[in-house]
Enzyme design. Sequence first.
Site, PDB file in Angstrom:
ATOM      1  N   ARG A   4       0.961  -1.070  -0.195  1.00  0.00           N
ATOM      2  CA  ARG A   4      -0.035  -0.019   0.119  1.00  0.00           C
ATOM      3  C   ARG A   4       0.841   1.252  -0.085  1.00  0.00           C
ATOM      4  NH1 ARG A   4      -3.981   2.612   4.390  1.00  0.00           N
ATOM      5  NH2 ARG A   4      -5.458   3.542   3.202  1.00  0.00           N
ATOM      6  N   HIS A   9       0.498   4.513  -2.444  1.00  0.00           N
ATOM      7  CA  HIS A   9       0.246   5.808  -1.951  1.00  0.00           C
ATOM      8  C   HIS A   9       1.297   6.823  -2.314  1.00  0.00           C
ATOM      9  CE1 HIS A   9      -3.362   5.093   1.184  1.00  0.00           C
ATOM     10  NE2 HIS A   9      -3.468   4.481  -0.150  1.00  0.00           N
ATOM     11  N   ASN A  38      -3.916   8.401   4.941  1.00  0.00           N
ATOM     12  CA  ASN A  38      -2.821   7.822   5.430  1.00  0.00           C
ATOM     13  C   ASN A  38      -2.676   7.925   6.898  1.00  0.00           C
ATOM     14  OD1 ASN A  38      -1.605   7.193   2.971  1.00  0.00           O
ATOM     15  ND2 ASN A  38      -0.738   9.295   2.974  1.00  0.00           N
ATOM     16  N   HIS A  48      -6.227  -5.625  -2.672  1.00  0.00           N
ATOM     17  CA  HIS A  48      -7.176  -5.836  -1.436  1.00  0.00           C
ATOM     18  C   HIS A  48      -7.420  -7.427  -1.297  1.00  0.00           C
ATOM     19  CE1 HIS A  48      -8.720  -1.476  -1.365  1.00  0.00           C
ATOM     20  NE2 HIS A  48      -7.335  -1.403  -1.273  1.00  0.00           N
TER      21      HIS A  48
HETATM   22  C1  HEM Z   1      -9.053   1.691  -6.014  1.00  0.00           C
HETATM   23  C2  HEM Z   1      -8.894   2.672  -4.845  1.00  0.00           C
HETATM   24  C3  HEM Z   1      -8.560   2.308  -3.491  1.00  0.00           C
HETATM   25  C4  HEM Z   1      -9.200   2.779  -2.646  1.00  0.00           C
HETATM   26  C5  HEM Z   1     -10.405   3.576  -2.366  1.00  0.00           C
HETATM   27  C6  HEM Z   1      -8.341   2.052  -1.228  1.00  0.00           C
HETATM   28  C7  HEM Z   1      -8.802   2.303   0.060  1.00  0.00           C
HETATM   29  C8  HEM Z   1      -8.039   1.464   1.079  1.00  0.00           C
HETATM   30  C9  HEM Z   1      -8.548   1.641   2.252  1.00  0.00           C
HETATM   31  C10 HEM Z   1      -9.719   2.570   2.913  1.00  0.00           C
HETATM   32  C11 HEM Z   1      -7.980   0.671   3.098  1.00  0.00           C
HETATM   33  C12 HEM Z   1      -8.110   0.393   4.554  1.00  0.00           C
HETATM   34  C13 HEM Z   1      -7.350   1.378   5.279  1.00  0.00           C
HETATM   35  C14 HEM Z   1      -7.568   1.519   6.703  1.00  0.00           C
HETATM   36  O1  HEM Z   1      -8.889   1.474   7.121  1.00  0.00           O
HETATM   37  O2  HEM Z   1      -6.585   1.891   7.500  1.00  0.00           O
HETATM   38  C15 HEM Z   1      -7.196   0.088   2.358  1.00  0.00           C
HETATM   39  C16 HEM Z   1      -6.110  -0.854   2.621  1.00  0.00           C
HETATM   40  C17 HEM Z   1      -5.267  -1.393   1.667  1.00  0.00           C
HETATM   41  N1  HEM Z   1      -4.970  -1.156   0.217  1.00  0.00           N
HETATM   42 FE1  HEM Z   1      -6.361  -0.017  -0.698  1.00  0.00          FE
HETATM   43  N2  HEM Z   1      -7.440   1.351  -1.919  1.00  0.00           N
HETATM   44  C18 HEM Z   1      -7.310   1.520  -3.260  1.00  0.00           C
HETATM   45  C19 HEM Z   1      -6.547   0.860  -4.122  1.00  0.00           C
HETATM   46  C20 HEM Z   1      -5.448   0.232  -3.817  1.00  0.00           C
HETATM   47  C21 HEM Z   1      -4.334  -0.381  -4.524  1.00  0.00           C
HETATM   48  C22 HEM Z   1      -4.253   0.147  -5.810  1.00  0.00           C
HETATM   49  C23 HEM Z   1      -3.521  -1.194  -3.950  1.00  0.00           C
HETATM   50  C24 HEM Z   1      -2.502  -1.689  -4.163  1.00  0.00           C
HETATM   51  C25 HEM Z   1      -2.018  -2.123  -5.296  1.00  0.00           C
HETATM   52  C26 HEM Z   1      -4.260  -1.083  -2.567  1.00  0.00           C
HETATM   53  C27 HEM Z   1      -3.733  -2.086  -1.543  1.00  0.00           C
HETATM   54  C28 HEM Z   1      -4.130  -2.015  -0.162  1.00  0.00           C
HETATM   55  C29 HEM Z   1      -3.551  -2.802   0.810  1.00  0.00           C
HETATM   56  C30 HEM Z   1      -2.657  -3.891   0.589  1.00  0.00           C
HETATM   57  C31 HEM Z   1      -4.322  -2.456   2.007  1.00  0.00           C
HETATM   58  C32 HEM Z   1      -4.240  -3.213   3.239  1.00  0.00           C
HETATM   59  C33 HEM Z   1      -2.882  -2.302   4.247  1.00  0.00           C
HETATM   60  C34 HEM Z   1      -2.804  -2.932   5.498  1.00  0.00           C
HETATM   61  O3  HEM Z   1      -3.325  -4.123   5.873  1.00  0.00           O
HETATM   62  O4  HEM Z   1      -1.845  -2.329   6.099  1.00  0.00           O
HETATM   63  N3  HEM Z   1      -5.191  -0.405  -2.482  1.00  0.00           N
HETATM   64  N4  HEM Z   1      -7.276   0.621   0.782  1.00  0.00           N
END
Ligand code: HEM
Length: 328
Positions: A63, A67, A95, A195
């Site tokens: 992530r 970002h 973030n 995700h």
């Molecule tokens: C399409 C638009 C996207 C949105 C709106 C989005 C939004 C989010 C949100 C809200 C979270 C949870 C954050 C939290 O509650 O602390 C999250 C987690 C995550 N996102 Fe996305 N995301 C997007 C695209 C992506 C992309 C493109 C990737 C990587 C290629 C990605 C990888 C991740 C990962 C791996 C997590 C888990 C992180 C952890 O467990 O520490 N996301 N994302």
Amino acid sequence: MASPSFFFFHALLMVAALATTASSQHLSPTFYDKICPKALPIIKKVVEDAMQKERRMGASLLRLHFHDCFVNGCDGSILLDDTVNIDSEKKANANINSARGFTVVDRIKSVVDKACGGPVVSCADILAVAARDSVVALGGPTWKVQLGRRDSTTASRTDANKDLPSPTMDLPQLIQNFNKHGLNSRDLVALSGGHTLGFAKCSSFKNRTYNETNINTNFAMSLRKSCPVSGGDNNLSPLDQTPARFDIRYFQDLVGKKGLLHSDQVLFNGGRGSTDGIVKRYSLDARAFSYDFAKSMVKMGNIKPLTGNKGQIRKNCRRVNSEKLKMF
Ligand code: HEM
Ligand SMILES: *[C@@H]1O[C@H](CO)[C@@H](O)[C@H](O)[C@H]1NC(C)=O
Ligand SMILES: *[C@@H]1O[C@H](CO)[C@@H](O)[C@H](O)[C@H]1NC(C)=O
């Protein structure tokens, strides 16, 4: 008298000169092969050690690269701490209290700099390699990471708030957000497959859990247990049913109306949406997803890198090199 072959020779030299100039502006997978061949194996080792301690770290590192790239390009800007000159992106909406993995990046940087005999590997490249290594360690595809990015001397919380997608976005907004970064709707679906790893906080999906209809009832009920109407905002739920495995479960969950975030579920709208076909395909074909994910990761990693004499190679990923000088 100059012969035709003489002109041809000069034309060749000019092409070669142009190619050399151009190559310094472009990323290359072999960028560190000569200047620090140990760099990539070392990054891999530190990433694996960190994931040994905490499996979720792989998700968090993936992530971070995303970002980083979505805010003024893959330039390590997300890693800069707040100072009088730096408006840290760490405090942007997407973030704050959410992005993690910064101490692992610090560790990678110090170990890699020691091995390379100085600051040779950029923080932006560390993020790109760590993201790939994390995906591989969790059973996902591998790819050749393009390298040679340099680090920014600035960060922008305003741009981070503007350019990072929000979990409340609908499909047209997500498509537009990705388009602005040169990524199409197929990239959007493939990269959302990130995700398949990691967790989200209750506050990121509470409204969906209580107010939305495009959600499996039993799934919503079980989410409500750890995500009450009021409070519990930091409680975590997995983004798919197998959060420590890079698989196609995320897409299968979407088809079953079990997407955790609103922004996940809008990618599949009961067979009627414009991206439903891609989601369905990935839900049935792990190879297709893996192939497209790797391809889109390289594309994302190519967003506006700093090359040539732009930017710098930071000594400490949290600080701009010149900042100490400014204090005097
Ligand atoms: C399409 C638009 C996207 C949105 C709106 C989005 C939004 C989010 C949100 C809200 C979270 C949870 C954050 C939290 O509650 O602390 C999250 C987690 C995550 N996102 Fe996305 N995301 C997007 C695209 C992506 C992309 C493109 C990737 C990587 C290629 C990605 C990888 C991740 C990962 C791996 C997590 C888990 C992180 C952890 O467990 O520490 N996301 N994302
Ligand atoms: C459900 O939606 C209503 C109206 O938009 C809102 O006031 C309420 O806070 C939402 N509930 C949750 C748990 O988010
Ligand atoms: C909450 O969900 C409802 C129902 O889908 C929607 O109309 C509303 O805009 C959502 N609110 C937020 C803050 O996302």
